[in-house]
Design an enzyme around this catalytic site. Structure first.
Site, PDB file in Angstrom:
ATOM      1  N   ASN A  73       0.555  -0.865  -0.387  1.00 49.83           N
ATOM      2  CA  ASN A  73      -0.257  -0.344   0.095  1.00 49.83           C
ATOM      3  C   ASN A  73       0.776   0.995   0.183  1.00 49.83           C
ATOM      4  OD1 ASN A  73      -1.738   1.965   1.963  1.00 49.83           O
ATOM      5  ND2 ASN A  73      -2.971   0.752   0.269  1.00 49.83           N
ATOM      6  N   ARG A 131     -24.182  10.166  -5.663  1.00 49.91           N
ATOM      7  CA  ARG A 131     -23.284  11.245  -5.378  1.00 49.91           C
ATOM      8  C   ARG A 131     -23.562  13.023  -6.699  1.00 49.91           C
ATOM      9  NH1 ARG A 131     -17.043  10.139  -6.425  1.00 49.91           N
ATOM     10  NH2 ARG A 131     -17.176  12.435  -5.544  1.00 49.91           N
ATOM     11  N   ASP A 183      -5.324  14.602  -7.917  1.00 47.51           N
ATOM     12  CA  ASP A 183      -5.273  14.822  -9.694  1.00 47.51           C
ATOM     13  C   ASP A 183      -6.271  15.802  -9.912  1.00 47.51           C
ATOM     14  OD1 ASP A 183      -7.869  15.627  -7.854  1.00 47.51           O
ATOM     15  OD2 ASP A 183      -9.140  13.951  -8.623  1.00 47.51           O
TER      16      ASP A 183
END
Length: 408
Positions: A73, A131, A183
């Site tokens: 991870n 959402r 991003d």
């Protein structure tokens, strides 16, 4: 045997993505583009819920080449995306989140658009599932636009089609030191460096899925990470865009989307220590990037809040937020024969507070919603200029009192 270059590489970064990953991969398999024209690179970022096994099963059956990479991870979405990007062979790259899904014709339409228009970035219409999703940039399909003349600055998620040559030419990668907003930084840089951006507004290319477990990455992280994100985006814009109206236009995005929510109604629930800390974190950003050009592009209520943050007027800010939380309507005050409209939020023309009137002045766009407002725009300016010219000509004998030109 000659191996042809794929048109597009789909990079999927996945962490604890079950069961959403199942529909995500099904949407890749259902793409109408020829499977030989795409490749998938999926990076399992240390999942323990069967995500890695699901990816490997998909690789065994998928009609297109699929590479699965399993790693420890990394702590955020940037690492897996960068690993996938480093191995991408396609002319274009598309970043697909493992809990979202594609519309069946998404890749075919986006690649066709980029090839036809010669653009470096393609935005496909996004729709939210359980959402919210950005809306203001989908008014119409645009073969070629840019970040200054459209609303694309309000969708900075990574789920776009990028020309890989653009990314390689500038060594673009996701910032692994950011745990939110990475991003936005990547996509804004691509917009600014791109030779044109296309918008597909008439077909839903991407379904942004809200997770029932609330683990979607945009909901995670403490408030300090939001300031890190705002700082990075503001600095990028300042580095790539010269000072002036174009920079101010782009600065609206980090100020309103990233910074302003930290000083919304939730601020009233913060402890005194957190309030002070937020003002401290905001100070260097306000000192460097806040100016009249940015302020003039905001709604009165947004401008007022950020002005009070810049001035570190905590008590006044709390008063304004109490007013906003109560959903009160600020009284409108028309002056200059209806051509100037002020919104009287708390402390308007309060001598003790000393907030300038200009902070409460509605822009023409905001003021149009109020009865009695008369826009003193370009037409009025032109009429005034014409009157000045007429007066000048009259005084010099060039125009007769009746308004006709004197004979030569």
């Amino acid at each position: 045997m000659t191996v042809t270059q794929p048109d597009v590489t789909v990079v999927i970064g996945a962490y604890e993505a079950m069961p959403y990953l199942v529909e995500c991969l099904a949407s890749v398999e259902a793409q109408t583009i020829d499977p030989e024209r795409i490749e998938v690179i999926a990076v399992d970022d240390g999942s323990t819920d069967g995500t890695g096994e699901c990816l490997e099963e998909f690789a065994d059956r998928a009609p297109m080449p699929v590479t699965v990479i399993r790693q420890e991870n990394s702590g955020g979405p940037s690492g897996p995306r960068n690993v996938g990007l480093a191995k991408a062979a396609g002319r274009y790259v598309f970043f697909l989140d493992a809990d979202d899904r594609l519309g069946p014709e998404a890749l075919e339409r986006m690649v066709a658009m980029a090839d036809r228009a010669g653009t470096d970035v393609v935005l496909g219409r996004i729709e939210g599932v359980n959402r919210g999703a950005p809306k203001s940039m989908w008014g119409r399909t645009l073969e070629r636009t840019d970040v200054f003349s459209s609303n694309i600055k309000f969708t900075l998620s990574a789920q776009k089609l990028f020309r890989r040559a653009l990314l390689d030419r500038h060594g673009m990668r996701f910032d692994e030191s950011l745990f939110t907003g990475e991003d936005a930084l990547f996509t804004m840089e691509a917009y600014l460096r791109a030779d044109g951006v296309s918008v597909i507004a008439d077909y839903t290319c991407y379904y942004l899925v809200g997770r029932d477990d609330g683990k979607h990455v945009t909901k995670s992280g403490g408030y300090t990470l939001r300031f890190d994100s705002a700082r990075a985006l503001m600095n990028l814009i300042a580095d790539l865009v010269p000072e002036g109206p174009r920079r101010d236009l782009l600065m609206v995005r980090p100020f309103t989307v990233t910074l302003l929510p930290q000083f919304g109604p939730r601020f009233l629930k913060d402890t005194d220590e957190v309030r002070r800390r937020k003002l401290e974190l905001a100070k260097p950003l306000m000192d460097v990037h806040w100016n009249e050009g940015v302020a003039g592009r905001l709604k009165v209520e947004e401008r007022l809040r950020l002005h009070l943050v810049a001035e570190r007027r905590l008590e006044l800010l709390v008063d304004v937020l109490e007013f906003v939380r109560a959903k009160k309507q600020a009284p409108a005050l028309l002056e200059r024969r209806g051509r100037r409209l002020y919104l009287a939020y708390p402390h308007f023309r309060d001598r003790a507070a000393g907030v300038p009137d200009s902070v409460y002045l509605a822009s023409p766009r905001e003021a149009r919603a109020f009865p009695g407002y008369r826009e003193g725009g370009t037409g009025s300016l032109l009429r005034r200029a014409a009157r000045r010219v007429r007066r000048a000509l009259t005084s010099s004998g060039g125009v007769t009192p009746g308004g006709t030109a004197a004979a030569a």
